[in-house]
Design a protein around this motif. Structure first.
Motif: not given
Length: 418
Positions: A35-39, A119-123, A239-243, A323-332
């Motif tokens: 939901e929020q990314s690893a960081k 856990a998604s591996l995107s991060d 894309n490489q490091l996530g949001y 689309t994996t960069a969506l993790n951590g963005l505000p919900r709206p």
């Protein structure tokens, strides 16, 4: 204090109680990371999800980074177990079918709350050394083992490249399933599995169809000098490091500019991600618009759209934001981006339906296959290094062949451009 004392009474060597609590923490942390990314994941949030206090969580994992690493390692372990089971099957077709079936069954258990999401591996790439090195080694092992679903390492380099493309598309399609399978009732999961496997087995092109796409060149008009380069660099890093992994400082460093220059272009980091998404979605939509109006049948139009977008992913003109960069963005904001992604998927579904009615595309489930095409264009960014080892036309044709012609006909290697 009682929870801490309980934890200290556990046998760290591995009693059931210790393992149960540790596994519960891993499951909760995996959900938080998704939901929020690893960081973005915090001990306080994980503790709340498990019903412990923060200090109790630190008994099992001293640092947040240790917990994130354990979550990623658990995901890699489960993927490895599924691959081991699939590799017991006698043929490539049966192995891929088994691997897909194991994934669908796992998602069904998650839907019924009998299992927690991995856990998604995107991060993963946002982790720091030395953890990053160990985790990347684990991911490379998963990729190699997935490639062997089609057989032992071939001496033929072209077949090795083809098996690599298939492995990547298969993995990314199974990772993408949670993005859309909630739209189906549980009793439809068997049908979803069958329709996905039908596409993996036979592709979307009619028998005898040729790969002769028309390449569309989509250029962005710059509202101000340098903005396009700025968004491209930001997209690559996100894309490489996530949001959360792609900090403003890292983006500025990538462009060799100051942080002040960043804020000249955009007011905040959220604005940056939104602009990167807008650029990517605009590119996809414009490519589809041009392709839909092109001459030829629907197979020619769709293959031309796929090829043009893969070409963007493999070149410096790209990439498109994952689309994996969506993790951590505000919900709206995240909801708005997902809605636009789904609108693009429906465009693909419409083309697939029109092509089937026309007779130039196989009769497939258009909504399911549309999501697989979204996964294909999303994932191609990670294969830039692979693509750089061959001509661009060949890389595009080979990667696209995985869904265009199916994953089990080695003649697909001959579909690359001359």
């Amino acid at each position: 204090m009682g929870q801490i004392q309980d934890a200290e009474q556990d046998d760290v060597g591995g009693t059931k109680r210790f393992r149960a609590k540790r596994n519960a923490i891993l499951a909760a942390a995996s959900e938080a990371m998704n939901e929020q990314s690893a960081k973005g994941m915090t001990f306080a949030d994980v503790a709340r999800r498990v019903g412990l206090n923060t200090t109790s969580v630190t008994y099992y994992f001293k640092r947040k980074e240790d917990l994130a690493q354990a979550c990623f390692e658990h995901t890699l372990e489960i993927l490895g177990d599924m691959l081991d089971e699939a590799l017991l099957e006698p043929t490539p077709d049966a192995r891929v079918a088994k691997y897909l079936s194991l994934n669908i069954a796992r998602y069904a258990r998650i839907r019924e709350h009998d299992e927690r999401a991995l856990a998604s591996l995107s991060d993963l790439r946002a982790m720091e050394e030395p953890m990053l090195g160990r985790l990347m080694a684990g991911w490379r092992d998963i990729f190699r083992r997935t490639r062997t679903l089609w057989g032992e390492e071939p001496a033929n380099r072209r077949l090795k490249d083809l098996y690599g493309a298939r492995a990547h598309v298969l993995l990314e399609n199974t990772f993408w399933i949670p993005a859309w399978i909630a739209r189906y009732d549980l009793d439809q999961y068997d049908r979803v599995e069958a329709r996905l496997m039908d596409m993996f087995r036979h592709g979307i092109a009619m028998p005898g169809a040729e790969w002769r796409p028309e390449m569309f060149d989509i250029e962005h008009e710059e509202a101000e000098p340098g903005r396009e380069a700025f968004l491209r660099a930001a997209t690559r890093l996100i894309n490489q490091l996530g949001y959360r992994g792609a900090s403003v400082q890292k983006i500025a460093s990538e462009l060799n500019v100051t942080k002040g220059s960043f804020y000249h272009h955009l007011d905040a980091k959220d604005d940056l991600v939104i602009e990167c998404y807008k650029r990517s979605f605009d590119t996809i939509t414009e490519t589809i618009r041009i392709g839909s109006a092109a001459d030829g049948d629907w197979w020619h139009r769709l293959s031309s759209i796929i090829a043009s977008l893969l070409d963007v992913q493999f070149t410096e003109r790209g990439p498109l934001l994952r689309t994996t960069a969506l993790n951590g963005l505000p919900r709206p904001v995240r909801t708005a981006m997902i809605d636009r992604s789904n609108r693009i998927a429906r465009r693909y579904a419409g083309m697939l339906s029109d092509g089937a009615a026309e007779g130039s595309i196989r009769a497939v489930d258009p909504m399911i296959v549309a999501q697989s095409l979204m996964a294909l264009q999303n994932a191609a960014f990670d294969m830039r290094k692979w693509a750089s080892t061959m001509s661009r036309d060949r890389a595009v044709a080979m990667y696209a062949s995985t869904l265009a012609f199916g994953m089990f006909d080695d003649r697909a290697a001959a579909h690359d451009a001359n």
